[in-house]
Structure formats: C-alpha cells, structure tokens
Design an enzyme around this catalytic site. Structure first.
Site, mmCIF file in Angstrom:
data_model
loop_
_atom_site.group_PDB
_atom_site.id
_atom_site.type_symbol
_atom_site.label_atom_id
_atom_site.label_comp_id
_atom_site.label_asym_id
_atom_site.label_seq_id
_atom_site.Cartn_x
_atom_site.Cartn_y
_atom_site.Cartn_z
ATOM 1 C CG ASP A 1 -1.967 -1.063 1.188
ATOM 2 O OD1 ASP A 1 -2.285 -1.539 0.090
ATOM 3 O OD2 ASP A 1 -2.478 -1.417 2.267
ATOM 4 C CE1 TYR B 1 -3.411 7.597 13.274
ATOM 5 C CE2 TYR B 1 -2.115 8.883 11.742
ATOM 6 C CZ TYR B 1 -2.380 8.483 13.024
ATOM 7 O OH TYR B 1 -1.630 8.957 14.060
HETATM 8 N N1 LIG Z 1 -1.982 4.507 13.730
HETATM 9 C C1 LIG Z 1 -2.168 4.307 12.456
HETATM 10 O O1 LIG Z 1 -3.005 3.516 12.056
HETATM 11 C C2 LIG Z 1 -1.357 5.035 11.430
HETATM 12 C C3 LIG Z 1 -1.664 4.859 10.128
HETATM 13 N N2 LIG Z 1 -0.962 5.472 9.141
HETATM 14 C C4 LIG Z 1 -1.417 5.247 7.765
HETATM 15 O O2 LIG Z 1 -0.341 4.907 6.969
HETATM 16 C C5 LIG Z 1 -0.507 5.478 5.683
HETATM 17 C C6 LIG Z 1 0.841 5.607 5.047
HETATM 18 O O3 LIG Z 1 1.265 4.325 4.723
HETATM 19 P P1 LIG Z 1 2.817 3.903 4.809
HETATM 20 O O4 LIG Z 1 3.627 4.999 4.269
HETATM 21 O O5 LIG Z 1 2.933 2.560 4.235
HETATM 22 O O6 LIG Z 1 3.018 3.873 6.353
HETATM 23 P P2 LIG Z 1 3.246 2.701 7.419
HETATM 24 O O7 LIG Z 1 4.498 2.008 7.135
HETATM 25 O O8 LIG Z 1 3.108 3.359 8.727
HETATM 26 O O9 LIG Z 1 2.105 1.610 7.174
HETATM 27 C C7 LIG Z 1 0.761 1.928 7.121
HETATM 28 C C8 LIG Z 1 -0.086 0.665 7.094
HETATM 29 O O10 LIG Z 1 -1.362 1.055 6.630
HETATM 30 C C9 LIG Z 1 -1.764 0.261 5.538
HETATM 31 N N3 LIG Z 1 -2.604 1.054 4.662
HETATM 32 C C10 LIG Z 1 -2.263 2.164 3.980
HETATM 33 N N4 LIG Z 1 -3.336 2.608 3.307
HETATM 34 C C11 LIG Z 1 -4.357 1.784 3.590
HETATM 35 C C12 LIG Z 1 -5.725 1.759 3.216
HETATM 36 N N5 LIG Z 1 -6.254 2.689 2.432
HETATM 37 N N6 LIG Z 1 -6.500 0.771 3.693
HETATM 38 C C13 LIG Z 1 -5.981 -0.170 4.473
HETATM 39 N N7 LIG Z 1 -4.706 -0.186 4.878
HETATM 40 C C14 LIG Z 1 -3.905 0.798 4.440
HETATM 41 C C15 LIG Z 1 -0.523 -0.249 4.936
HETATM 42 O O11 LIG Z 1 -0.710 -1.487 4.292
HETATM 43 C C16 LIG Z 1 0.394 -0.390 6.147
HETATM 44 O O12 LIG Z 1 0.186 -1.617 6.769
HETATM 45 C C17 LIG Z 1 -1.181 6.793 5.976
HETATM 46 O O13 LIG Z 1 -1.927 7.240 4.880
HETATM 47 C C18 LIG Z 1 -2.052 6.453 7.164
HETATM 48 O O14 LIG Z 1 -3.352 6.127 6.735
HETATM 49 C C19 LIG Z 1 0.069 6.296 9.445
HETATM 50 C C20 LIG Z 1 0.434 6.523 10.778
HETATM 51 C C21 LIG Z 1 -0.269 5.905 11.867
#
Ligand SMILES: NC(=O)C1=CN([C@@H]2O[C@H](COP(=O)(O)OP(=O)(O)OC[C@H]3O[C@@H](n4cnc5c(N)ncnc54)[C@H](O)[C@@H]3O)[C@@H](O)[C@H]2O)C=CC1
Ligand SMILES: NC(=O)C1=CN([C@@H]2O[C@H](COP(=O)(O)OP(=O)(O)OC[C@H]3O[C@@H](n4cnc5c(N)ncnc54)[C@H](O)[C@@H]3O)[C@@H](O)[C@H]2O)C=CC1
Ligand SMILES: NC(=O)C1=CN([C@@H]2O[C@H](COP(=O)(O)OP(=O)(O)OC[C@H]3O[C@@H](n4cnc5c(N)ncnc54)[C@H](O)[C@@H]3O)[C@@H](O)[C@H]2O)C=CC1
Ligand SMILES: NC(=O)C1=CN([C@@H]2O[C@H](COP(=O)(O)OP(=O)(O)OC[C@H]3O[C@@H](n4cnc5c(N)ncnc54)[C@H](O)[C@@H]3O)[C@@H](O)[C@H]2O)C=CC1
Lengths: 425, 425, 425, 425
Positions: free
Chosen positions: B132, B290
């Site tokens: 993703d 998130y």
């Molecule tokens: N506490 C949390 O849940 C946090 C979530 N994020 C999410 O991470 C995204 C950025 O991704 P990375 O750069 O890979 O960061 P990352 O390495 O922190 O991983 C984010 C995780 O979110 C998943 N993901 C991303 N978009 C998704 C979606 N639309 N639906 C389901 N899962 C999804 C990815 O597969 C990965 O497992 C941001 O857009 C944000 O949504 C970022 C920081 C904290």
C-alpha cells in the site's frame, strides 16, 4: 432447558437396582484450603483428606458427551474406590442404567431458579463436561452457597474461555486435583510421611508418577439481590438471601422495543440516569462475556473489581466503568419508564418476570480473601491447566486465552499469502 | 525517503549508453475513458488507442523487488514493442544498466513534496510493485494532477488493502489492461474490425487468449489546501493549487506532548472545538487506514463522502462523522494552542513544518463524475482483480478484503482445536 | 518549561536580604500516617507533630496565580509561625522580594528529568496552585521518592480532575490538613489532652472552630524503568532506579509519520505485537487522562490495577486491558521498526530522546499497602474535599467529578429548550 | 399504541353533526416538486397549486398537545379557507366535537402494520405535533407509499433530532410551506403574474409579509422485505411489497437470553456471520438513533448510504460499516440458532412474531433522485427550519442538532465553575 424429572422408582432400594441414591446418604463435604504461593498469583489446592463426592455436570442432549460422562465416571470409581458420583437428576436418569455402581442425585428443585442446599453440603469437587455454558450452569447450582467446591472443567469440542482442560487429559487432570495434599511440596520443613493425611496413605504404593499440585484461580462472584417496588426480594426461591453470579447480572429492555431508563447508584450515591437497552454489572470473569460485546474493557480475573457497562446507551458519553469490588451498585427502574416489564438475567438465565417500574437490582462484589484472617474462601475455585513444560512458572492461561480464543489484537494482513511468513505471532 | 540523484551522465547521448532519457521525449499521454456497466458498480476501461508509456514504481531497497522490476520491464518491452518504460530517478539509476533498452525518467524535484508535471502529461498506465505504501507513493506523484492514469498494482509479499494483483499474474494482468478497447465486448452492434482502433490491429494475429476488459474502481481523493495564519498557501511547491490525497490528511500534535486545540468548520459553519492528539479527514479509501485505527467506521469506496475522525479526543462524545463529499471542511489551529508547531501529513508524508497557531487545512472531496456530462474523470482509477471464475459477476473485492486482510468480525473460539469444525466461515 | 536559574545572589546571607535559603537548612520531614476508617474507603491523615515545611508549586506565567501564591504564603506564615515556605527555584526568584520572610528552594537540577532528593527529605506538605498539570508537575518533583508528602491542591480557574479545592477555601483547607492529629476525633477512648502531640498544644488557646480530619485518597503510581538495547537504564538522571508516574507512561511514534511495532509482555509472557501510534500503561488515576482519549475504560482510583491501552492500533481487535497492579508489563520496540526514534513520556513529559529499536519500558504498579504490616505508604496522598454538609459520609468526590467534569453520560436533548424541564439530572 | 376505533356514528351525515368524514371525499393529492438550488444542498419546495389536504398527527395522551392540535387546526381553516384537516381515527374521535368544521379520517386498518392507501393519495402536507416518535409514526403511515408528502414537524416540549420547528412558530412555518410556489423567487426570467399558479392569485391581496421558500431535506428511506424460511413475504399486511423505514430495521434476540447467529450478505455476497444481540441496517437519518447507541458513526442524511451496525457483537473486530445505498443487504437467521423466535422491528415497531431459523430480511436504500430524469422523488421530504437571519445561507440545521441535541464533543471541565468563562463553544 427444563429439567426432566427422574422416573419415580429412582430412589428405590430393591436389591438389584440401587442405582440412584439421594445425596443425603453421602458423607459430608471435605473443604480444601487455598494456599498462596511465592512468585505465583495462583493458589495451591490443599486437601485435608482425599475428596470423595464428585459432582459431574454435562452439556445436555449431545450423545458423545453422555458417552464421555460414562467413561469418566467409570474411570473415577475404578481408580479411586472411595469416590462417589453425583449427577444432576436428568443426567442420573439418563445414564444410571449403564453404570455398574450407584449414582447420587438431588431432588429437582420446584422453582427452576432454586438450588439444592444438599449439593453444597456434600460436593467435594465439581467436574464439568461441556463449554462455558455448562460451567455457568454448574456454578448456578451453587448460586446460594457461600463456598463453592473446586471446579475442574473439560472442554468437549471447542475450548471455552472459562474452561481449561481437554477431555483427553482427564486422567492426569483429576489425579492432580485428587492428590493435591498428598505429597510434600508445600511442607518443606516437616516430616512428610507423618504429616500427610493418613487417608492418602493408601495411595502410597501406587505409582502415580510425578505430582503437581493443582493451581486454583479464585474467581470472585457478584452478590445480587432483586427487589420489587415495595422493597421485597423478588427472585424468590426456597433459598433466602442473595444470588451469586459468576459472569454478570443484566437489566434489559427484552422484548419491549423501547429504551429503558435506569437510575444508577454507586456507593449509595446517584451516579447517572442511563437511557439504554440495558445495563450490565459484571465480574472481571464476565468481562470477556456480554460486557465485552457491549464495549467493556477486558479485566483480569484477579483485579478485585466490578464492571458497569451500558448496553446500547442513548448517549455519546457513557464510557464503561471499573469500580472497586467493595462498592455497592444499585440499578433502579425509575418512574419515567413506560411499559411494565424488564428482563433481569444472571449468567444468561432470566430470573424475573413481570417486574417494572420501581424495581431495584443491588449488587456487591464477593470478597474472596478474609481481611482479618487473610484466608481465601468463597468465589468459584477454578482448576487451572498448566502449559506442558511450564508447570512451575506462573504461566498465565488468561493471556493465552486472549490470543487463542478471543483473537485479541489479531494482526491484519494475508498471513497465508504468497509471500507472508505464515505465522506473525 | 530522500531521492537519490541519478548520476550525472544519465542523460548522456553517447551511442552505446542511451539508457536514461528524459520524459519529455515521450509521446503524449493517451487518456482512456471509464464506461459504466449494467449490473456492475465498477467501470470498464476503454482505450482509444493502445497505451505506450508505462510508469513503474517499486518499493525501495528490496533486492527481490528490483529483480521483479527488471523481469516485468523486459516482459513489457518484448511483448509490446511500442511500449516505453518510465521509472523514478533512483530506480532508473539502479537498474538501467541491466536493461537492454532505454528507460525514461523525470528530473528529481527540488522540493520533496513537489511532483513532476511531465509525469501526468506522459504516463498512460502506472504499475506498482510493492504494498500500500508504494501505491500511496505512486499516487503522490500525481498529487497535483486532476487526472491520474489507471493504476495496476502488484503485491510483492503480503497482500495490501489497496493492491490487488499477485506478481505472478503480471502477464495476464497487464494484457487485460492493455487490451481493454481492442476487442468487441462493448461494441456489440458495431463492425468490430473497422471500429477497433487501428493501433490494436497489430495485436490481431497474436494469440492473446480470451479477453476480459479491465475493471476500474475510481477512488475519490481529497483536495487539500494548507494555509498559514496570513492566509497564504503553505505547502509551497513549484505547483500551484491544492494537493490531492488518496487516504487522508491529518493534523497531529507530533512530537509535542500536549493536546492540540483544533476548530472544525463544516460547510463554512463552526462545528466544534476538538481537543485531541489530532484530527483526520479521510476519503472512503482511507477509512481502512489511519481513520480505522482511530475508531472510524469502514466506508465503502463508492460512498461519496468524507470522514472526520478525531485522534484521541479529550471528550467522551466525539463520535466519528461521515459527511457528504461536497462539504468543505476546515481545520483551524486556534489561539489557545501553546507551542509553535503542528504536524500536517498527507497519506503518511509530512507536508509542513513550523506552522502553528492560525494555520488552516481546507479540504473538499474530489468529484469523479461530471454532474453535467455524466462522464467519469479524476480520482485514482484502480484496476480491480477478478476472482477467477467470477470475472463476470460484480464480485466485490472489497468485501473479500475485509475478511481476508482486516480480519473483519473474526470469530471467537479455538478453530484449530480438538473438536472444532476447522472452518467457521 | 525550562527552569530559570535563581539569580546569583539568591543564597546570599547579607543581613537585610536573606530571602532565598537552601532547603538543607530546614528541619527534616515529618511523616504522617494514614489511618483506615470504618465505613469509609478514604484514609484519615494523622500527624505525629504539626507539619512545618510546606512546598508550594504553582502554574507558571499567570499573574493572578502569582498573586495568590503571595497571599497564601503570607497567610501560612502569619497564622502558623513555625511554618517554612518552600518554592521551586523560578517561583522563589519571582516572588521572594515581595515576601517579608525568607523562602526555601532547591538548586535547579542539571538534568530536567532529575529531581532534588532534598525535596523529599524536607517537605511535609505539598500545596499546588493551578490545574491538573500543576499537580502532575508537583508529583514529578517526587518521581524518585518512595514516599510522597500529602498534596493539597487548589484549582485556580477551572476545576481539574485531580484537584479538589477551590482557592477561596484555602484557610479552611489548610487548617484541616494542619490540625489532623491535634484533636481527639480518632482517639475516642483516650485521654486526649495527654495523648495529643505536645506540639499541637500551642494551638489550644486559639479558636480554630470545629475540626474535621483531612481525608486522604492514596493514589497508586507506576514504577517505570526505561532500558536501552544493551539493557542499561536510559532515563539516566542523578537518581538511580525507577521513575514514578502518577498518570501514565506512553511510548509513541511522536514526529515519525509511521506506525510503531511494539511487543507487549505481561507477567513476563509475550502477549501481543502492537502495531499502533503507541501504547499507554496507565494507573487508575490516569484512566481519565490520555487512556480515556484512547478508548480506555474509566477505572476508580481504588481499583488496584494497571491499564494497557493502545493508541490508534492498526487492528480491529485490540481492546483495552485492565491488569492486576502486581503484574509487570514490558513494552519492547522490536526489530521490525524502521527509523530510529520513539517518544517515551511520563505524565506528559518526554523523558527520552534518540532511542529506538531494542528499547524497553518496564512497568509495575506501586503497592501502597504493606502486605505484611498492613500499613499504608507510598502513592500520592491526595487531600480530598468533603461536600459541605456531607463531611461524615463517604462521599465520593470521584462520582461527582465524572458528572461535573467529564460530562459522563451527558443526556441528549435540548435541556434549555422551550418546554424542557431544565434539569434532567 | 393500539388505535381506538372512532365511535360508530362518526361517518354520519346528519345535518348538524357532519364532523368526521371519510378521506375518500377529499380532492386528490397535489404533488409538489423539489428544485435544486445553487449553493445549497437543500431543495426548494414548489407547489403547482396551493395544498389543500393537511394531515395532522400528534403525540398521544398529552392534553396540552391536544389543545395545540385544536388551535392549529382552527388557524389553518380560518386563514386558508380551502384547506381540509385530516386526522388519525383516534385523534379525530377525540377532537371533532371541539372543532367548528368537519375533519377527515381513514378507517383504522385491521392489521396494525397496514397503512391506509387513501392517506397517500389524498394528503398534500403532513404536520406533526410531538417528538421524533410522532414523526416516525407519521412516516409509518406512508410506509407503503413511494411518494410521501412534505412533513412539517413541530416539537412539543423538548426539541427532537428529526423535528425542526417550535410550535410557537406555527403560523410562519405553515405559511412558508403553503406559499412555496406562489411568488417569483425561482422564475426570475418569467412574467411572474402570469406564471404563478392562478390558485395563488386569491392570496395576492393579503399581506403575507416577506416570503421565503420552504427548504426541503429529502431523507432517503430503506426498502425492507421480510421473508420466511420458505421464501414468502412475512410482514403480510393488505399492502403488497416492501415496507419503507425512515430510521432502521433491526433483527434482535428480543426476550431470548441467547446470542443470535445472523448471516450477513452484501451485494449478494456472503460477508460475515454475526454472533450478536442483533443487527441494525440503518439509513443515514437513523445514524443518530439506535445505530448511534450501538457504536455506529454519525452519517449526514445527504450521504447516499446504508449503515450496517451490529448490536453487542461477540467479536472484537466487528466494526460498523457504511455501504452504498444501492447495495442490497440481506440478514439471514441460519440453522445454528437455537430457539424459535427473533424480533424484527422497523423504526421501533415490531413487525413480526414467531419467525426464526431461515428467516431473511432484505434491504435496499431508496433512490430519491431519478438517475435518468434527474428529478427528485421519494424519501421523506422534511421541511427544514432556517436560522433566523441566516435564511439565505445553506445553514446546516444538522450541525446545529449535533451540538444542541446530541451534545456532540461536549467539552470537559467545569463550565459553571468559579473561574470558567461560562461558554466555551
Ligand atoms: N496509527 C495508524 O493507524 C497510522 C496509520 N498510518 C497510515 O499509513 C498510511 C501511510 O502508509 P505507509 O507509508 O505505508 O506507512 P506505514 O508504514 O506506517 O504503514 C501503514 C499501514 O497502513 C496500511 N494502509 C495504507 N493505506 C491503507 C488503506 N487505504 N487501507 C488499508 N490499509 C492501508 C498499509 O498497508 C500499512 O500496513 C497513511 O496514509 C495512514 O493512513 C500512518 C500513521 C499511523
Ligand atoms: N451479546 C452478547 O454478547 C450476549 C452474551 N451473553 C453471555 O452469555 C452468557 C451465558 O452463556 P450461555 O448460556 O452459554 O449463552 P449463549 O449460548 O448465548 O453463549 C454465550 C457465549 O459466551 C461465551 N461465554 C460465556 N461466559 C464467558 C466468559 N466469562 N468469558 C468469555 N466467554 C464467555 C460462551 O462460550 C458462549 O460462546 C451470559 O452470562 C452472557 O455473558 C448472553 C446474551 C448476549
Ligand atoms: N490526547 C490526549 O488526551 C492527551 C492527553 N495527555 C495527558 O496530559 C497529561 C499531562 O497534562 P498536561 O501537562 O497538563 O498536558 P495538557 O496541557 O496536554 O493537558 C492535559 C489535560 O488532561 C487533563 N488531565 C491530566 N491528568 C488527568 C487525570 N488524571 N484525569 C483527568 N484529566 C486529567 C488536564 O486537566 C488537561 O486538561 C498526561 O499525563 C496525559 O495523560 C497528553 C497528551 C495527549
Ligand atoms: N438503545 C437504543 O438506542 C434504542 C433506540 N431505539 C430507537 O427508537 C426509535 C423509535 O423511537 P420511539 O418510538 O420514540 O422510541 P423510544 O421511546 O424508545 O425513544 C427513542 C429515542 O430516540 C430518538 N430518536 C428517534 N429517531 C431518531 C433519529 N433519527 N435521530 C436521533 N434521535 C432519534 C427519540 O427522540 C427518542 O429519544 C427507533 O427507530 C430506534 O432508532 C429503539 C430502541 C432502543
């Protein structure tokens, strides 16, 4: 789940068919003590003399479980000759003809919410064959007893959250319970041969293998009283006094499609007016049952507390509460409620009908440690299963249950996928 | 994630090493249309002429993925001779010596939040190799473009929630995308040989097997503008105007240990003052990212909406909201905030530093259907994978993802236990 | 919140300006005892001799609060001549010229996370003027002390959740604390004139009005140790050993935009791998602080427990846990984490920088009742305010706080509306 | 809520007592159109000719509301001579003797879940006097009609979430509805005197003050069908076809103390097996009703969607879903359910009894905009109240309702305290 009456001749004394006997013929209960252990939050089971009267409850209407009951009873009576088997009336009726020894039972209670007082004065150990529902039913048989015998529960099929042991382990499991007190593990300074209860002496010659003392998790219960608008007790059974709950007591709208308005008092003080489907007052044990489904936190059974969890509250700001077990909580159905009736249930069993406005449910946590003497008593003493090879550690079966049964924090992602490592935990 | 600069000789034109060429040499982009289909909520991809310029982005610093990139590029150029490969500068630098054909790239942007305008004027199809995060990065390369080319995403290792295809399917998957428009499926009444774009004619002789038209899920994005206390735009890059987000924009306390106080306006009207770690404004696509972790509901990508989800709000009553996509939302960092700085991130990438009191984030949902012409445009057109054997049904990959990836409503109990039935679903 | 150094001449001994003196000149601390009371879950404060050294902390940079500090100090020294005033270095510096008596202070610590050991060996009573933040700061001054003096906290402006008293009550409040031990309320059978500590004798003639014994809520703290990858302690200050937290310790992604991967161990056993913004380990006191914002239950301060609450976990099934206070919990930042740094904060104050993979936070609940002697010690003894007219009942200030401050279960509907009854509670 | 039958002589035609007349004597319904407006998400009400037949429903058994009904009816008939008053049978019976003009009513339905088809063919406008419950009942009178007349709702006492107007505004409110179409606001280019419907001409001379066009929020409903194990429809009434719900349809354990096991299908595809108290399928309008209490997000009524919210699911990972309104959802009571019966309710009214295993509830969102013609039809057209002085803005009554009624994000702290600023919002 209406109890089938044992057929009329059950208590007959004809020579060839002395199969079902009354409980009252049994010797009195032997009460074990529960000994705290260093570096371990569980208690050690300690019999003054070997247990004799074993109550076995089973899940109903499953043929394979009936077969297991027969197998288990036969093992007990043949391995431990002084043991007597107690069954619930319908189970006694169902299996007594297939057993080469008499079984004991109580007369079925007139009121389905009553419990037989003889059960608690005679039973040394409870064994359950079934799931969490069977354990809850067994515990409800002692819902008017201040002291419950140790429960050894065997999962038949899927593992439950309250149950511990697999049925195929029954020999080892029962022996562990039976022998807790026979050997010297907890009398390191004494001359063991003389101190051990003489009744265990007969076991001496037999090779019972390495002994482990049974570990007990003492599960606090709730003391519940239900009172009508005029202040009299409602869950009127033959027994007097409060009813003990293992999981929870709930007040619920039941079949009424309308919200209930419930005044909540904590420590005698008005806390809030809940407008909701209902309210749950749960023990820590019950925190993984209905309260969990309603958004409550998971509370370890050793946290001495009560949970107050609303069911579908019409408020954005009714967060579940965790209160000291010593705090009395009252739920009152106030004047604002339309309609007559409300559902009050203990451990999944309705205990009341036709009560509405003015009704009160009063709850207090059970104390399992005497504040003066420091002795442990009360609660539901549950025999905990050790992880093989970790019998000596304070292994927390509870943590294991969170992961294996509740799928706690189950990780996202395609574990079985193409490139996954298979196992992430 | 700092971009390594391609080595100086990259754009050299010496005879033997014409390996990295500038994007500007490529023919202009071919824009497909997206055709609604009866009984299917997905759209059909329709090329007016075969796509030529393929951007491939990959997860960084994983050797096996670099190998896959080489394999995939070689397949494309050998099977589809008119195809050109576009890579990001650092990937171009990493692999160009291993490829027997030139690759195209853009000059790396000075500002890491800028995007190359040439990418959107030249790219016909985007392919991603990674998870993703790689898809989010690919989408961020078009974060200032109103029209994004179709994205074909290959999961390398674990399947992500946004990605669809397994890498081993790459031949079939790309052919499906490439051929969408070549055959007659959606011109049933026409003389196909004449109507089909002549450029597809060359494919005719080749045996490409049975054709399926690629299905497109058009994922709405958010249009985000960040403004300083004086009202000027802050995420100052070379590009003007708003930045598009695929998942979400967040305002967060970041490294400050104190709560932030954020005024929230909905449709120009003050809604509430959020006292929280931060706020998320998410697209439906981002509802499983998130926002989900912060307690938001799961919203299907076809529900035309915005989610407003607080992060750790200091309130019992801040329930997540789902608002119409057309509603403008503003987050403003009011006077009450102590400290200077706040974190603003789009799709997991910080876009601002050093901004605090007075700052505003303004968000609007992207419209992907022209209300007048009824045409579909904008959004991130994602090529959806059909379940084998169900290609013709409106199979909802999204429902599958809930179960397989998010472990939605994962059942309790010991499925692998002694007596369990194994599979409960 | 950097501490301004007192100007150089502060400790001068010139005749006319002996205004700021070192703590070391004060007599040693007088330690009270906390006596359980029948029918009351709170404890009674009991001084062996009247307290002398009063530490006053105040919210910074609010002129009106500085004025209140001066008013309060003058009241104390004029009413109770033997009392000495201790201030934090910057407050001492700010007000000493306006006071007609010397104030005592400690040298400001070199490391902002260190605490002065003299504070805990000299302070008899802590008074705070401010909100919850001021109480947390006061408590952090004793974060390496096993025994904290009683805290009397005055809300300046809005009432906080930890604070109890309104500033306008300061005379009555302080007298209550001061006199707890002077009179006979809790020696009903004894000859009071002889038993009362002689030092209180001087108060005899004065008309102090009806006396009430101060009630103490002993708030358990957490013992927190932070360890680096090589196993050495990290929050290296001058002090050795663990740091005590009143609310919670958190591990958080801080300014990194990426999820953290935190291994959680409970009772030495691996519980789960949290993929989240962070994790909170909270005391019951902290259950209404950050843990509440992150979805935790509200836990009464007398429930002897620890809360494990995830911050934005990337899982649908990470429900907050309530564990026995005796259970050690470890959070470990595993290998899977990219990036270096993680934020570790205690009670809203960062305690570490630059630590990442391999770091461990180890937490244990503080025991406030000696299991052998049954004596109460440790914790943060907070002086609880009685509801006027209900001083004798076990009035639960906590229930009041839920309603008045947290707006617990705030009812829906237009209470101020046309036809509403105004007050629904 | 059983309907009392009007007394036998009600339909009598004797000269002096022609007080209750059958609906069938009224002229046919006049259907308004709903015109989109620039910069406003609400629609403008547009009558082709003045409305004549006004249905008034009221909350039952409240004397003051009966008095208001009389006052309101008299105002309508005296101010607008061509207007006819329609009442529900029991209300007609209750008040007709106190009115100087005849009222119209329908025969009470035999089956309490049936609705009179004449109501929908005769009613031009619905006015409700009561709360949300009264609006739900009014809407249920049209639960088999594809087109519902505009609803003008007056709150009697506390303001509800669905209702808008205060009763004291009734003159202005009704005039606004009545006159929507009489003046020229939305025919700027036309010769207004000729284009205005001639029937409004008679109003000309009268001084009606400044006119505002009534704003309509078209609330989508759900189409619900309940089917038995054999596939036949169950909510068998006289009417055929589906029942429309304004809030939600629920399946619930009702008075059974046991969990229900419900298979959920989305878009024809199996989604999950819910083990829960029940399931809610809600409209966005219903997102602030039962779904909110069960943990659902708040969804703006203009987000074209369905909510799937579980009630007390026995799973940690059943997060509420928001799905496209066009997606059909099916709930099926599978074989695993013990016991016979389940509760199915629409908008708080039980619609079924005695159905259990094999039963299916099938739901689809109502389309209120014709995808071809672009015309608005269907839904429950609710007349929205303008904030005084903001009538021309797209003021969002909904945002106001969140704050005023649901106490959305209600701030912590003692607003009325000593030093608070009183109003924080
Ligand atoms: N506490 C949390 O849940 C946090 C979530 N994020 C999410 O991470 C995204 C950025 O991704 P990375 O750069 O890979 O960061 P990352 O390495 O922190 O991983 C984010 C995780 O979110 C998943 N993901 C991303 N978009 C998704 C979606 N639309 N639906 C389901 N899962 C999804 C990815 O597969 C990965 O497992 C941001 O857009 C944000 O949504 C970022 C920081 C904290
Ligand atoms: N929505 C819900 O979650 C509901 C839950 N219940 C629970 O069911 C209990 C009665 O059990 P049954 O008669 O078997 O009813 P049941 O057939 O409805 O099953 C209840 C389920 O809860 C599980 N369970 C029971 N006690 C538990 C515990 N302490 N921790 C974790 N899981 C537990 C059982 O394994 C079973 O899966 C009640 O005490 C109540 O807690 C009852 C009604 C609704
Ligand atoms: N998202 C959140 O809820 C966050 C909460 N915090 C909390 O703030 C505390 C530090 O306080 P400040 O330095 O004043 O930071 P702050 O200025 O960020 O304010 C924290 C707020 O929490 C309240 N608070 C503190 N302890 C409380 C308790 N035990 N019960 C109820 N309310 C409480 C305070 O009254 C204040 O309103 C931390 O211990 C942490 O619990 C810190 C960061 C974020
Ligand atoms: N636990 C809960 O929250 C329950 C909620 N209900 C709701 O009650 C509705 C039926 O209403 P009544 O017959 O008056 O039952 P009722 O007397 O049980 O009251 C329901 C409450 O919900 C409010 N309400 C109804 N529709 C609403 C909406 N769309 N948005 C916000 N608030 C709304 C009403 O003002 C009233 O306060 C059902 O449609 C269902 O949504 C019904 C049972 C339980």
């Amino acid at each position: 789940t209406r109890v089938r009456l044992p057929v009329a001749h059950s208590f007959s004394t004809t020579a060839c068919r002395q199969l079902i006997k009354p409980l009252t013929e049994l010797p009195d209960r032997i009460k074990p003590s529960f000994v705290p252990q260093p570096c371990n939050t569980l208690l050690a089971l300690q019999w003054p003399a070997p247990p004799r009267n074993i109550l076995i409850t089973k899940k109903k209407a499953v043929a394979s479980i009936t077969a297991s009951l027969i197998e288990f009873s036969q093992h007990l009576t043949s391995t431990y000759p002084s043991i007597n088997i107690i069954l619930e009336p319908d189970a006694a009726d169902e299996v007594h003809e297939k057993l080469p020894f008499p079984v004991y039972t109580c007369t079925p209670p007139v009121n389905p919410n009553s419990t037989s007082p003889h059960l608690s004065s005679k039973t040394d150990v409870i064994c359950t064959l079934g799931g969490d529902g069977t354990i809850l039913r067994a515990s409800s048989l002692f819902s008017h007893a201040a002291s419950v015998p140790p429960i050894l529960s065997f999962a038949m099929g899927t593992i439950g959250f309250l149950g511990e042991w697999k049925f195929k382990e029954y020999k080892r499991a029962f022996r562990e319970v039976y022998m807790s007190g026979a050997h010297d593990a907890y009398f390191p300074l004494s001359d063991s041969s003389s101190k051990t209860s003489p009744s265990y002496a007969s076991m001496r010659g037999k090779s019972m293998g390495h002994q482990r003392t049974a570990r007990i998790l003492l599960r606090n219960r709730l003391k519940v009283g239900v009172f009508g608008p005029t202040g009299d007790r409602i869950n009127a059974t033959d027994q007097e006094g409060d009813t003990y709950a293992l999981n929870e007591v709930i007040v619920h709208r039941g079949s009424s499609p309308h919200l209930k308005i419930i005044d909540v008092f904590v420590g005698g003080r008005f806390l809030t007016e809940a407008v909701a489907d209902g309210m749950i007052i749960s023990s820590p044990t019950g925190s993984t049952a209905y309260s969990l489904s309603s958004g409550g936190s998971i509370v370890h059974p050793l946290v001495n507390s009560l949970l107050l969890t609303p069911i579908c509250p019409r408020s954005l700001s009714f967060r579940p509460l965790v209160l000291p077990a010593e705090t009395p909580i009252t739920l009152r159905l106030g004047e604002k409620n339309r309609g007559r009736e409300v559902e009050v249930s203990i451990d999944g069993k309705r205990i009341s009908e036709g009560i509405g406005v003015g009704m009160e449910v009063r709850v207090l946590g059970e104390q399992v440690k005497d504040p003066i003497s420091g002795e442990w008593d009360g609660g539901v003493p549950s025999v905990v299963r050790g992880t093989t090879g970790m019998e000596d550690r304070d292994e927390d079966h509870w943590v294991g249950g969170l992961n294996a049964l509740l799928k706690f924090n189950y990780p996202f992602g395609d574990q079985d996928g193409q490139g996954g490592s298979g196992e992430r935990r």
